[in-house]
Scaffold this active site. Structure first.
Site, PDB file in Angstrom:
ATOM      1  N   LYS A  49     -41.124   6.800  27.545  1.00 11.74           N
ATOM      2  CA  LYS A  49     -41.379   5.454  28.086  1.00 11.74           C
ATOM      3  C   LYS A  49     -42.528   5.472  29.088  1.00 11.74           C
ATOM      4  CE  LYS A  49     -36.938   3.403  27.193  1.00 11.74           C
ATOM      5  NZ  LYS A  49     -35.670   2.976  27.701  1.00 11.74           N
TER       6      LYS A  49
ATOM      7  N   LYS B  75     -36.372   5.707  16.284  1.00 15.27           N
ATOM      8  CA  LYS B  75     -35.110   4.983  16.494  1.00 15.27           C
ATOM      9  C   LYS B  75     -35.329   3.475  16.419  1.00 15.27           C
ATOM     10  CE  LYS B  75     -33.718   4.091  20.641  1.00 15.27           C
ATOM     11  NZ  LYS B  75     -33.274   4.075  22.035  1.00 15.27           N
TER      12      LYS B  75
ATOM     13  N   LYS C 167     -34.156  -1.752  20.747  1.00 18.57           N
ATOM     14  CA  LYS C 167     -34.281  -3.187  21.018  1.00 18.57           C
ATOM     15  C   LYS C 167     -35.486  -3.533  21.889  1.00 18.57           C
ATOM     16  CE  LYS C 167     -30.450  -3.005  24.088  1.00 18.57           C
ATOM     17  NZ  LYS C 167     -30.851  -1.914  24.985  1.00 18.57           N
TER      18      LYS C 167
HETATM   19  P1  TYM Z   1     -29.052   1.012  25.228  1.00 13.66           P
HETATM   20  O1  TYM Z   1     -28.924  -0.352  25.802  1.00 13.66           O
HETATM   21  O2  TYM Z   1     -30.416   1.470  24.829  1.00 13.66           O
HETATM   22  O3  TYM Z   1     -28.111   1.158  23.987  1.00 13.66           O
HETATM   23  C1  TYM Z   1     -26.732   0.814  24.034  1.00 13.66           C
HETATM   24  C2  TYM Z   1     -25.944   1.753  23.113  1.00 13.66           C
HETATM   25  O4  TYM Z   1     -26.455   1.662  21.780  1.00 13.66           O
HETATM   26  C3  TYM Z   1     -26.819   2.953  21.303  1.00 13.66           C
HETATM   27  N1  TYM Z   1     -27.998   2.823  20.451  1.00 13.66           N
HETATM   28  C4  TYM Z   1     -28.086   3.301  19.213  1.00 13.66           C
HETATM   29  N2  TYM Z   1     -27.207   3.970  18.450  1.00 13.66           N
HETATM   30  C5  TYM Z   1     -27.608   4.311  17.201  1.00 13.66           C
HETATM   31  N3  TYM Z   1     -28.829   3.990  16.700  1.00 13.66           N
HETATM   32  C6  TYM Z   1     -29.735   3.311  17.430  1.00 13.66           C
HETATM   33  N4  TYM Z   1     -30.908   2.987  16.918  1.00 13.66           N
HETATM   34  C7  TYM Z   1     -29.378   2.940  18.743  1.00 13.66           C
HETATM   35  N5  TYM Z   1     -30.022   2.259  19.736  1.00 13.66           N
HETATM   36  C8  TYM Z   1     -29.162   2.213  20.772  1.00 13.66           C
HETATM   37  C9  TYM Z   1     -27.143   3.753  22.557  1.00 13.66           C
HETATM   38  O5  TYM Z   1     -27.026   5.146  22.320  1.00 13.66           O
HETATM   39  C10 TYM Z   1     -26.122   3.235  23.523  1.00 13.66           C
HETATM   40  O6  TYM Z   1     -24.887   3.892  23.346  1.00 13.66           O
HETATM   41  N6  TYM Z   1     -28.915   4.068  29.184  1.00 13.66           N
HETATM   42  C11 TYM Z   1     -28.106   3.292  28.262  1.00 13.66           C
HETATM   43  C12 TYM Z   1     -27.242   2.261  28.941  1.00 13.66           C
HETATM   44  C13 TYM Z   1     -26.358   2.814  29.998  1.00 13.66           C
HETATM   45  C14 TYM Z   1     -25.148   3.525  29.789  1.00 13.66           C
HETATM   46  C15 TYM Z   1     -24.646   3.796  31.087  1.00 13.66           C
HETATM   47  C16 TYM Z   1     -24.480   3.944  28.643  1.00 13.66           C
HETATM   48  C17 TYM Z   1     -26.542   2.687  31.338  1.00 13.66           C
HETATM   49  N7  TYM Z   1     -25.512   3.265  31.997  1.00 13.66           N
HETATM   50  C18 TYM Z   1     -23.442   4.506  31.255  1.00 13.66           C
HETATM   51  C19 TYM Z   1     -23.303   4.665  28.830  1.00 13.66           C
HETATM   52  C20 TYM Z   1     -22.809   4.930  30.106  1.00 13.66           C
HETATM   53  C21 TYM Z   1     -29.030   2.534  27.320  1.00 13.66           C
HETATM   54  O7  TYM Z   1     -30.179   2.339  27.592  1.00 13.66           O
HETATM   55  O8  TYM Z   1     -28.408   2.081  26.210  1.00 13.66           O
END
Ligand code: TYM
Length: 331
Positions: free
Chosen positions: A112, A197, A200
């Protein structure tokens, strides 16, 4: 009972990747079998260039979609991160446990930050410290399990390291959590760039299926998915990532194994058609419930208010004990 915590970041509209990689398991498994908290992690959305009104809108939309997907406030706690001060409070303390080198090694930070610099922008300090805030999110609740997609496992590993280090230095305080992942579709790929990947926050719309995409938009995106020039349908994620991605999505939608499914197809066209219909049918009930919930904003607000109150009650004793352990004078 196992304590589960996970979250989703309101930096863009939620995607099929978020649903298959994380949210569906929260609904089907975690909220039923565990004491689970699910959070829209809005503080994390401020780590990159952002529009305040958009973050507010996406936060509300993400919370509504989590409920539409089937999270039930009777079974689990749904809330917004910034409504619970304990996250930021604990994050600072964890910054005093983490190291600069550790942060700079995080793959997501490197990617990023490079993207931001390419655009000629500056990199926010919070982008570097983001994984510490994520560790605080998890550790504040005595979490045992963190159900996430593949891209987040490095952050959960870091969380484990920080918890162990804190416990060794200052006395046993935190539960050391572990990541759990779905059997298939732990990394759903971009339909146009099947080696990246499906994220979003990316700009490339045609390769991303959003949970609120109209059925025809879903069909168009899946039918135009990039595959390869080979003729037969084979499951080989290394050599044939586009086809493997479609097979994984199809398997995740209907159950089954991607390799077994590959044997039932003679052409890419037929595979794409079935995958598109499976995704449309998967999203249909979520979209219908989302529409109904949008007509009840007061209900969603109440769920979030109650959720934050419950979450606060769980996190405060843990964060207070971390403050005491690290040497801060009790108030
Ligand atoms: P985020 O918002 O990017 O994604 C949320 C969840 O979706 C999963 N995910 C995917 N799984 C499979 N294929 C994909 N293309 C894909 N894109 C996203 C992510 O692995 C995630 O589980 N840092 C985290 C948010 C966060 C968090 C936390 C998660 C902040 N604090 C504490 C768990 C525990 C994030 O950016 O997720």
């Amino acid at each position: 009972m196992t304590r589960v915590f996970s979250g989703v970041k309101p930096t863009g509209h939620l995607t099929l990747g978020n649903y298959l990689g994380a949210i569906r398991r929260w609904v089907d498994v975690d909220q039923r079998q565990s004491d689970a908290l699910f959070c829209v992690v809005d503080l994390h959305a401020l780590t990159v260039d952002h529009d305040p009104a958009r973050v507010r809108r996406l936060t509300r939309q993400a919370a509504t979609l989590l409920l539409a997907a089937g999270l039930d406030p009777e079974l689990c706690t749904v809330f917004v991160q910034s409504h619970v001060d304990e996250h930021a409070r604990l994050s600072y303390v964890m910054e005093c446990v983490a190291t600069d080198g550790e942060m700079r090694r995080m793959v997501q930070y490197k990617e990023k930050a490079a993207r931001e610099r390419e655009r000629g922008g500056s990199v926010r300090l919070s982008l570097l410290t983001y994984p510490v805030l994520m560790a605080a999110d998890i550790l504040a609740y005595g979490t045992d399990e963190v159900p996430v997609g593949d891209d987040q496992t490095q952050h959960v590993e870091l969380t484990r390291d920080l918890a162990v280090r804190f416990n060794q230095r200052y006395g046993h305080t935190f539960v050391v959590p572990r990541a759990t992942r779905p059997g298939v579709a732990a990394r759903v790929m971009n339909l146009q760039e099947p080696t990246s990947k499906m994220g979003k926050s990316d700009d490339s719309g045609p390769g991303i299926v959003y949970l609120l995409d109209e059925p025809d938009a879903v069909r168009k995106k899946v039918m135009r998915a990039v595959t390869d020039s080979a003729a037969e349908v084979v499951y080989d994620p290394q050599e044939r990532p586009g086809v493997a991605n479609l097979l994984e999505i199809l398997a995740a939608c209907g159950g089954g194994d991607p390799e077994d499914l590959s044997r039932g197809y003679q052409s890419y066209g037929a595979l794409k058609k079935d995958t598109a219909e499976a995704v449309v049918e998967l999203l249909r009930p979520v979209q219908e419930r989302h529409k109904a919930l949008c007509a009840e904003p007061a209900y969603v607000e109440r769920v979030l208010r109650d959720g934050a109150e419950k979450a606060r009650g769980m996190a405060k004793p843990m964060v207070d004990s971390a403050y005491r352990a690290i040497g801060l004078l009790p108030a």
